[in-house]
Design a protein around this motif. Structure first.
Motif, PDB file in Angstrom:
ATOM      1  N   ARG A 136       0.825  -1.206   0.000  1.00 19.46           N
ATOM      2  CA  ARG A 136       0.000   0.000   0.000  1.00 19.46           C
ATOM      3  C   ARG A 136       0.856   1.252   0.000  1.00 19.46           C
ATOM      4  O   ARG A 136       0.562   2.214  -0.688  1.00 19.46           O
ATOM      5  CB  ARG A 136      -0.928   0.004   1.216  1.00 19.46           C
ATOM      6  CG  ARG A 136      -1.971  -1.089   1.156  1.00 19.46           C
ATOM      7  CD  ARG A 136      -3.229  -0.735   1.912  1.00 19.46           C
ATOM      8  NE  ARG A 136      -3.017   0.156   3.029  1.00 19.46           N
ATOM      9  CZ  ARG A 136      -2.803  -0.239   4.285  1.00 19.46           C
ATOM     10  NH1 ARG A 136      -2.708  -1.527   4.571  1.00 19.46           N
ATOM     11  NH2 ARG A 136      -2.670   0.648   5.244  1.00 19.46           N
ATOM     12  N   VAL A 137       1.916   1.235   0.776  1.00 15.36           N
ATOM     13  CA  VAL A 137       2.796   2.400   0.828  1.00 15.36           C
ATOM     14  C   VAL A 137       3.464   2.630  -0.521  1.00 15.36           C
ATOM     15  O   VAL A 137       3.557   3.760  -1.006  1.00 15.36           O
ATOM     16  CB  VAL A 137       3.861   2.218   1.931  1.00 15.36           C
ATOM     17  CG1 VAL A 137       4.923   3.307   1.833  1.00 15.36           C
ATOM     18  CG2 VAL A 137       3.211   2.251   3.299  1.00 15.36           C
ATOM     19  N   ARG A 138       3.906   1.555  -1.158  1.00 14.38           N
ATOM     20  CA  ARG A 138       4.634   1.683  -2.425  1.00 14.38           C
ATOM     21  C   ARG A 138       3.750   2.098  -3.582  1.00 14.38           C
ATOM     22  O   ARG A 138       4.219   2.720  -4.531  1.00 14.38           O
ATOM     23  CB  ARG A 138       5.343   0.367  -2.737  1.00 14.38           C
ATOM     24  CG  ARG A 138       6.543   0.132  -1.826  1.00 14.38           C
ATOM     25  CD  ARG A 138       7.196  -1.212  -2.066  1.00 14.38           C
ATOM     26  NE  ARG A 138       8.458  -1.315  -1.338  1.00 14.38           N
ATOM     27  CZ  ARG A 138       9.195  -2.427  -1.284  1.00 14.38           C
ATOM     28  NH1 ARG A 138       8.783  -3.513  -1.903  1.00 14.38           N
ATOM     29  NH2 ARG A 138      10.319  -2.439  -0.604  1.00 14.38           N
ATOM     30  N   ARG A 139       2.467   1.768  -3.508  1.00 14.11           N
ATOM     31  CA  ARG A 139       1.604   2.144  -4.634  1.00 14.11           C
ATOM     32  C   ARG A 139       0.893   3.473  -4.409  1.00 14.11           C
ATOM     33  O   ARG A 139       0.214   3.973  -5.301  1.00 14.11           O
ATOM     34  CB  ARG A 139       0.573   1.046  -4.879  1.00 14.11           C
ATOM     35  CG  ARG A 139      -0.582   1.028  -3.885  1.00 14.11           C
ATOM     36  CD  ARG A 139      -1.518  -0.123  -4.171  1.00 14.11           C
ATOM     37  NE  ARG A 139      -2.625  -0.124  -3.245  1.00 14.11           N
ATOM     38  CZ  ARG A 139      -3.217  -1.217  -2.792  1.00 14.11           C
ATOM     39  NH1 ARG A 139      -2.771  -2.403  -3.159  1.00 14.11           N
ATOM     40  NH2 ARG A 139      -4.236  -1.150  -1.957  1.00 14.11           N
ATOM     41  N   ALA A 140       1.034   4.071  -3.202  1.00 11.52           N
ATOM     42  CA  ALA A 140       0.373   5.344  -2.916  1.00 11.52           C
ATOM     43  C   ALA A 140       0.981   6.445  -3.766  1.00 11.52           C
ATOM     44  O   ALA A 140       2.192   6.493  -3.950  1.00 11.52           O
ATOM     45  CB  ALA A 140       0.510   5.700  -1.442  1.00 11.52           C
ATOM     46  N   PRO A 141       0.166   7.360  -4.307  1.00 10.96           N
ATOM     47  CA  PRO A 141       0.716   8.469  -5.098  1.00 10.96           C
ATOM     48  C   PRO A 141       1.558   9.374  -4.219  1.00 10.96           C
ATOM     49  O   PRO A 141       1.299   9.532  -3.034  1.00 10.96           O
ATOM     50  CB  PRO A 141      -0.534   9.202  -5.609  1.00 10.96           C
ATOM     51  CG  PRO A 141      -1.623   8.812  -4.665  1.00 10.96           C
ATOM     52  CD  PRO A 141      -1.294   7.420  -4.199  1.00 10.96           C
ATOM     53  N   ALA A 142       2.567   9.988  -4.819  1.00 12.24           N
ATOM     54  CA  ALA A 142       3.418  10.910  -4.064  1.00 12.24           C
ATOM     55  C   ALA A 142       2.614  12.138  -3.670  1.00 12.24           C
ATOM     56  O   ALA A 142       1.775  12.621  -4.425  1.00 12.24           O
ATOM     57  CB  ALA A 142       4.612  11.330  -4.918  1.00 12.24           C
ATOM     58  N   LEU A 180      -5.959  12.249   8.763  1.00  6.90           N
ATOM     59  CA  LEU A 180      -6.169  10.809   8.718  1.00  6.90           C
ATOM     60  C   LEU A 180      -4.837  10.076   8.645  1.00  6.90           C
ATOM     61  O   LEU A 180      -3.869  10.574   8.070  1.00  6.90           O
ATOM     62  CB  LEU A 180      -7.016  10.420   7.506  1.00  6.90           C
ATOM     63  CG  LEU A 180      -8.375  11.117   7.326  1.00  6.90           C
ATOM     64  CD1 LEU A 180      -9.114  10.505   6.139  1.00  6.90           C
ATOM     65  CD2 LEU A 180      -9.218  11.030   8.587  1.00  6.90           C
ATOM     66  N   THR A 181      -4.817   8.864   9.203  1.00  6.26           N
ATOM     67  CA  THR A 181      -3.658   8.000   9.010  1.00  6.26           C
ATOM     68  C   THR A 181      -3.679   7.472   7.573  1.00  6.26           C
ATOM     69  O   THR A 181      -4.714   7.537   6.895  1.00  6.26           O
ATOM     70  CB  THR A 181      -3.683   6.809   9.985  1.00  6.26           C
ATOM     71  OG1 THR A 181      -4.767   5.933   9.627  1.00  6.26           O
ATOM     72  CG2 THR A 181      -3.859   7.276  11.429  1.00  6.26           C
ATOM     73  N   PRO A 182      -2.565   6.932   7.077  1.00  3.20           N
ATOM     74  CA  PRO A 182      -2.569   6.401   5.706  1.00  3.20           C
ATOM     75  C   PRO A 182      -3.660   5.355   5.464  1.00  3.20           C
ATOM     76  O   PRO A 182      -4.306   5.355   4.410  1.00  3.20           O
ATOM     77  CB  PRO A 182      -1.167   5.786   5.571  1.00  3.20           C
ATOM     78  CG  PRO A 182      -0.321   6.603   6.495  1.00  3.20           C
ATOM     79  CD  PRO A 182      -1.211   6.905   7.671  1.00  3.20           C
ATOM     80  N   THR A 183      -3.887   4.472   6.426  1.00  2.00           N
ATOM     81  CA  THR A 183      -4.907   3.441   6.239  1.00  2.00           C
ATOM     82  C   THR A 183      -6.304   4.038   6.251  1.00  2.00           C
ATOM     83  O   THR A 183      -7.166   3.633   5.459  1.00  2.00           O
ATOM     84  CB  THR A 183      -4.776   2.365   7.322  1.00  2.00           C
ATOM     85  OG1 THR A 183      -3.460   1.812   7.272  1.00  2.00           O
ATOM     86  CG2 THR A 183      -5.779   1.239   7.095  1.00  2.00           C
ATOM     87  N   GLU A 184      -6.544   4.990   7.130  1.00  2.37           N
ATOM     88  CA  GLU A 184      -7.851   5.659   7.149  1.00  2.37           C
ATOM     89  C   GLU A 184      -8.112   6.350   5.821  1.00  2.37           C
ATOM     90  O   GLU A 184      -9.233   6.300   5.286  1.00  2.37           O
ATOM     91  CB  GLU A 184      -7.906   6.670   8.296  1.00  2.37           C
ATOM     92  CG  GLU A 184      -7.963   6.044   9.679  1.00  2.37           C
ATOM     93  CD  GLU A 184      -7.633   7.016  10.792  1.00  2.37           C
ATOM     94  OE1 GLU A 184      -7.601   6.579  11.954  1.00  2.37           O
ATOM     95  OE2 GLU A 184      -7.400   8.215  10.506  1.00  2.37           O
ATOM     96  N   PHE A 185      -7.089   7.002   5.267  1.00  8.32           N
ATOM     97  CA  PHE A 185      -7.256   7.672   3.976  1.00  8.32           C
ATOM     98  C   PHE A 185      -7.604   6.654   2.890  1.00  8.32           C
ATOM     99  O   PHE A 185      -8.511   6.871   2.083  1.00  8.32           O
ATOM    100  CB  PHE A 185      -5.990   8.427   3.595  1.00  8.32           C
ATOM    101  CG  PHE A 185      -6.105   9.167   2.291  1.00  8.32           C
ATOM    102  CD1 PHE A 185      -6.583  10.467   2.247  1.00  8.32           C
ATOM    103  CD2 PHE A 185      -5.760   8.545   1.095  1.00  8.32           C
ATOM    104  CE1 PHE A 185      -6.720  11.139   1.034  1.00  8.32           C
ATOM    105  CE2 PHE A 185      -5.889   9.206  -0.122  1.00  8.32           C
ATOM    106  CZ  PHE A 185      -6.372  10.505  -0.148  1.00  8.32           C
ATOM    107  N   ASP A 186      -6.879   5.531   2.861  1.00  4.08           N
ATOM    108  CA  ASP A 186      -7.141   4.513   1.838  1.00  4.08           C
ATOM    109  C   ASP A 186      -8.548   3.943   1.960  1.00  4.08           C
ATOM    110  O   ASP A 186      -9.218   3.687   0.954  1.00  4.08           O
ATOM    111  CB  ASP A 186      -6.112   3.386   1.952  1.00  4.08           C
ATOM    112  CG  ASP A 186      -4.710   3.823   1.556  1.00  4.08           C
ATOM    113  OD1 ASP A 186      -4.583   4.852   0.858  1.00  4.08           O
ATOM    114  OD2 ASP A 186      -3.749   3.140   1.940  1.00  4.08           O
ATOM    115  N   ASP A 207      -9.363  -4.811  -0.888  1.00  8.51           N
ATOM    116  CA  ASP A 207      -9.007  -3.601  -1.633  1.00  8.51           C
ATOM    117  C   ASP A 207      -8.083  -2.665  -0.853  1.00  8.51           C
ATOM    118  O   ASP A 207      -7.205  -2.022  -1.444  1.00  8.51           O
ATOM    119  CB  ASP A 207     -10.273  -2.835  -2.034  1.00  8.51           C
ATOM    120  CG  ASP A 207     -11.118  -3.603  -3.030  1.00  8.51           C
ATOM    121  OD1 ASP A 207     -10.601  -4.564  -3.628  1.00  8.51           O
ATOM    122  OD2 ASP A 207     -12.303  -3.255  -3.197  1.00  8.51           O
ATOM    123  N   VAL A 208      -8.274  -2.581   0.456  1.00  8.32           N
ATOM    124  CA  VAL A 208      -7.509  -1.631   1.263  1.00  8.32           C
ATOM    125  C   VAL A 208      -6.311  -2.293   1.933  1.00  8.32           C
ATOM    126  O   VAL A 208      -5.208  -1.756   1.925  1.00  8.32           O
ATOM    127  CB  VAL A 208      -8.415  -0.965   2.326  1.00  8.32           C
ATOM    128  CG1 VAL A 208      -7.606  -0.017   3.209  1.00  8.32           C
ATOM    129  CG2 VAL A 208      -9.567  -0.228   1.651  1.00  8.32           C
TER     130      VAL A 208
END
Length: 288
Positions: A136-142, A180-186, A207-208
């Motif tokens: 998830r971290v690696r595919r998140a947009p910059a 939001l935390t990264p997971t909450e955002f996703d 998905d998340v």
């Protein structure tokens, strides 16, 4: 302690790629050794720390890709470790606890943890969850550059008074930023791509979280509670026995009754005296 498991699969690091760096902060030597041995067998580079203060120092020195963090630690607890490292250098954190308590889970998620596991746990599931966090971290947009132009329309979602900036990974409701935390955002983004559509817990896990089984449905419930606390209880609808749907909120100046239902502390993180920290905490809230 971890439950027995099948032998570790072959290394998951691609040939020639830098190994994944993991810091394990755990005060029980048996558990520390078991986790370190398993992650090393995955081809990952593991550094350990036995208490809160050394855990913070190690994370800041190593700059890991992932952190495995026990809640109960000498010096100061894992919640304080998580607050400090997320304020200094945000990193995906999976927390471990001996207590199967949803309040603990919500507080852990509120200080910046991305996932949570209760002891005893399966090493196979631990590795699967860590790999999912890493994907998830690696595919998140910059993130969008500071001071740059606003997000392009195709990168921003607006649903009523809710605005989601996908490129910058920022969220506002009724003009108020929500941290939001990264997971909450996703999770929010996943629900927002199909407003009004009910997504099952299993779909959301896939998905998340990139999980392929239903062992973590309580994790979904806890993250939904965190979203409701930060963005308003009216935003996510529960369909009992099925899952969740994002309800299109009304604009702040329109609709009967107006208002967004946004908590007063959503943008500042204030209002919870025992959780003063840079990131907005998620304390206990109403059941989903």
């Amino acid at each position: 302690m971890p439950t027995p498991d099948l032998p570790a699969p072959s290394s998951s690091s691609a040939p020639g790629a830098d190994p994944v760096r993991v810091v394990v902060v755990e005060d029980e030597p048996t558990i520390t050794r078991a986790i370190a041995d398993r992650l090393t067998a995955e081809g990952w580079e593991v550094t350990t720390a036995p208490d809160g203060p050394s855990g913070v120092r190690t994370v800041l020195e190593v700059h890991p890709d992932l952190v495995v963090l026990d809640v109960m630690l000498p010096g100061f607890d894992g919640l304080e470790v998580c607050r400090r490292i997320q304020a200094a250098d945000p990193v995906p954190v999976l927390m471990l606890t001996a207590r199967d308590d949803e309040t603990d889970m919500l507080v852990g998620l509120g200080v910046g943890a991305d996932d949570y596991m209760t002891k005893p746990f399966s090493m196979r599931e631990l590795v699967a969850r860590l790999k999912a966090l890493l994907r998830r971290v690696r595919r998140a947009p910059a993130p969008a550059p500071a001071g740059g132009s606003p997000a392009e329309p195709q990168l921003a979602l607006q649903i009523g008074d809710l605005v989601i900036d996908r490129a910058g990974r920022r969220v506002m409701r009724a003009g108020v930023p929500a941290h939001l935390t990264p997971t909450e955002f996703d999770l929010l983004l996943c629900l927002a791509t199909a407003p009004g559509t009910v997504l099952t817990r299993e779909q959301l896990l896939t998905d998340v979280w990139d999980w392929v089984d239903a062992t973590g449905t309580r994790t979904v419930d806890s993250h939904v509670k965190a979203l409701r606390r930060k963005l308003g209880a009216d935003l996510v609808r529960t369909v009992h026995g099925v899952g969740y749907a994002l309800e299109a909120p009304e604009d702040a100046d329109g609709g009967e009754g107006g208002g967004s239902g946004l908590p007063a502390d959503a943008g500042t993180g204030t209002g919870i005296p025992d959780l003063e920290q840079p990131r907005d905490p998620s304390g206990p809230s109403t059941a989903p």
